[in-house]
Design a protein around this motif. Structure first.
Motif, PDB file in Angstrom:
ATOM      1  N   GLU A  55       0.856  -1.182   0.000  1.00 21.74           N
ATOM      2  CA  GLU A  55       0.000   0.000   0.000  1.00 21.74           C
ATOM      3  C   GLU A  55       0.895   1.236   0.000  1.00 21.74           C
ATOM      4  O   GLU A  55       2.047   1.169   0.431  1.00 21.74           O
ATOM      5  CB  GLU A  55      -0.908   0.000   1.234  1.00 21.74           C
ATOM      6  CG  GLU A  55      -2.062  -0.959   1.110  1.00 21.74           C
ATOM      7  CD  GLU A  55      -3.117  -0.714   2.165  1.00 21.74           C
ATOM      8  OE1 GLU A  55      -2.833  -0.100   3.214  1.00 21.74           O
ATOM      9  OE2 GLU A  55      -4.255  -1.156   1.940  1.00 21.74           O
ATOM     10  N   PRO A  56       0.380   2.373  -0.465  1.00 26.03           N
ATOM     11  CA  PRO A  56       1.196   3.593  -0.466  1.00 26.03           C
ATOM     12  C   PRO A  56       1.793   3.861   0.921  1.00 26.03           C
ATOM     13  O   PRO A  56       1.103   3.753   1.930  1.00 26.03           O
ATOM     14  CB  PRO A  56       0.195   4.683  -0.863  1.00 26.03           C
ATOM     15  CG  PRO A  56      -0.848   3.953  -1.652  1.00 26.03           C
ATOM     16  CD  PRO A  56      -0.952   2.598  -1.012  1.00 26.03           C
ATOM     17  N   GLY A  57       3.084   4.150   0.939  1.00 22.74           N
ATOM     18  CA  GLY A  57       3.776   4.447   2.183  1.00 22.74           C
ATOM     19  C   GLY A  57       4.346   3.230   2.889  1.00 22.74           C
ATOM     20  O   GLY A  57       5.089   3.365   3.851  1.00 22.74           O
ATOM     21  N   ALA A  58       3.990   2.032   2.418  1.00 22.62           N
ATOM     22  CA  ALA A  58       4.465   0.822   3.098  1.00 22.62           C
ATOM     23  C   ALA A  58       5.934   0.553   2.815  1.00 22.62           C
ATOM     24  O   ALA A  58       6.689   0.214   3.709  1.00 22.62           O
ATOM     25  CB  ALA A  58       3.621  -0.380   2.712  1.00 22.62           C
ATOM     26  N   GLY A  59       6.376   0.682   1.598  1.00 22.74           N
ATOM     27  CA  GLY A  59       7.768   0.421   1.259  1.00 22.74           C
ATOM     28  C   GLY A  59       8.130  -1.037   1.386  1.00 22.74           C
ATOM     29  O   GLY A  59       7.468  -1.812   2.059  1.00 22.74           O
ATOM     30  N   GLY A  60       9.189  -1.428   0.725  1.00 20.86           N
ATOM     31  CA  GLY A  60       9.635  -2.804   0.781  1.00 20.86           C
ATOM     32  C   GLY A  60       8.810  -3.709  -0.100  1.00 20.86           C
ATOM     33  O   GLY A  60       7.893  -3.273  -0.803  1.00 20.86           O
ATOM     34  N   MET A  61       9.164  -4.998  -0.066  1.00 17.13           N
ATOM     35  CA  MET A  61       8.512  -5.982  -0.912  1.00 17.13           C
ATOM     36  C   MET A  61       8.239  -7.251  -0.101  1.00 17.13           C
ATOM     37  O   MET A  61       9.101  -7.703   0.664  1.00 17.13           O
ATOM     38  CB  MET A  61       9.427  -6.298  -2.096  1.00 17.13           C
ATOM     39  CG  MET A  61       8.824  -7.222  -3.104  1.00 17.13           C
ATOM     40  SD  MET A  61       9.890  -7.404  -4.574  1.00 17.13           S
ATOM     41  CE  MET A  61      11.319  -8.176  -3.859  1.00 17.13           C
ATOM     42  N   LEU A  62       7.045  -7.812  -0.255  1.00 16.26           N
ATOM     43  CA  LEU A  62       6.673  -9.058   0.401  1.00 16.26           C
ATOM     44  C   LEU A  62       6.467 -10.112  -0.666  1.00 16.26           C
ATOM     45  O   LEU A  62       5.775  -9.869  -1.660  1.00 16.26           O
ATOM     46  CB  LEU A  62       5.391  -8.870   1.224  1.00 16.26           C
ATOM     47  CG  LEU A  62       4.887 -10.084   2.002  1.00 16.26           C
ATOM     48  CD1 LEU A  62       5.871 -10.492   3.094  1.00 16.26           C
ATOM     49  CD2 LEU A  62       3.514  -9.798   2.600  1.00 16.26           C
ATOM     50  N   SER A  63       7.074 -11.287  -0.469  1.00 11.57           N
ATOM     51  CA  SER A  63       6.897 -12.396  -1.419  1.00 11.57           C
ATOM     52  C   SER A  63       6.577 -13.668  -0.650  1.00 11.57           C
ATOM     53  O   SER A  63       6.834 -13.769   0.549  1.00 11.57           O
ATOM     54  CB  SER A  63       8.154 -12.581  -2.273  1.00 11.57           C
ATOM     55  OG  SER A  63       9.254 -12.921  -1.461  1.00 11.57           O
ATOM     56  N   ARG A  64       6.013 -14.644  -1.373  1.00 12.80           N
ATOM     57  CA  ARG A  64       5.649 -15.923  -0.769  1.00 12.80           C
ATOM     58  C   ARG A  64       6.227 -17.042  -1.627  1.00 12.80           C
ATOM     59  O   ARG A  64       6.180 -16.981  -2.859  1.00 12.80           O
ATOM     60  CB  ARG A  64       4.127 -16.043  -0.706  1.00 12.80           C
ATOM     61  CG  ARG A  64       3.643 -17.330  -0.057  1.00 12.80           C
ATOM     62  CD  ARG A  64       2.137 -17.376   0.019  1.00 12.80           C
ATOM     63  NE  ARG A  64       1.579 -17.788  -1.260  1.00 12.80           N
ATOM     64  CZ  ARG A  64       0.283 -17.805  -1.533  1.00 12.80           C
ATOM     65  NH1 ARG A  64      -0.591 -17.409  -0.630  1.00 12.80           N
ATOM     66  NH2 ARG A  64      -0.158 -18.194  -2.701  1.00 12.80           N
TER      67      ARG A  64
END
Length: 186
Positions: A55-64
């Motif tokens: 989401e905007p402002g979250a930053g970074g990357m999440l992967s599965r």
């Protein structure tokens, strides 16, 4: 809303309490995976069936990766540090992006009991009374915590500690309402 309850009590988290919160978890949001950081803030990622968009402002990357029931989730921040989470959302490992890693061990009650670096020479252990963290220790330093309402008492016991030429370790506890305390051993 209600403050999240961590090992230090409602609204308090410690450095090693980062975790993922899934839509079906208490405090979860439909269609999103939340990353509760070590400081207690929450970053939201929109779940596109295993492909996550910050989401905007979250930053970074999440992967599965992996398969249903045994997924591994990896959050990578802007400094290339990686936080690895198990299928249950618990933080299982950390890689600072420079080859230094910390592994975590949990007991049957899902309490974090040990954090250690790869050679097993340096570690931090945690002891609980019920769900409340009461002690953290290394090979030479033990810290007892007593929580009475908003008062935190930290007592360090140093046994046969050699003279140190470098800075002693620091532990930080953060409260989500902006109040914080910092304890250090020297």
């Amino acid at each position: 809303g209600a403050l999240p309850v961590g090992a230090l009590g409602p609204g308090w988290t410690h450095t090693y309490e980062a975790r993922l919160i899934f839509p079906t978890d208490p405090g979860g949001k439909a269609g999103k995976v939340l990353l509760q950081t070590a400081c207690g803030s929450r970053l939201a990622f929109i779940d596109g069936n295993g492909v996550y968009t910050a989401e905007p402002g979250a930053g970074g990357m999440l992967s599965r990766s992996g398969s249903a029931g045994s997924y591994t989730y990896t959050y990578t921040n802007s400094q290339d540090a990686k936080y690895i989470f198990g299928n249950d959302g618990r933080l299982t490992a950390f890689d600072n992006g420079r080859g230094q890693q910390l592994a975590r061990t949990y007991d049957a009650n899902n309490h974090l009991t040990r954090v250690e670096e790869a050679t097993h020479q340096r570690y931090l252990t945690f002891t609980y009374s019920g769900n409340q963290l009461t002690r953290s220790s290394t090979r030479r330093i033990s810290t007892w915590l007593r929580l009475n309402s908003r008062i935190v008492t930290v007592c360090a016991s140093i046994s046969s500690m050699p003279k140190l030429e470098r800075s002693a370790p620091t532990t930080t506890a953060s409260r989500t309402d902006g109040d914080s305390s910092k304890a250090s051993a020297s």
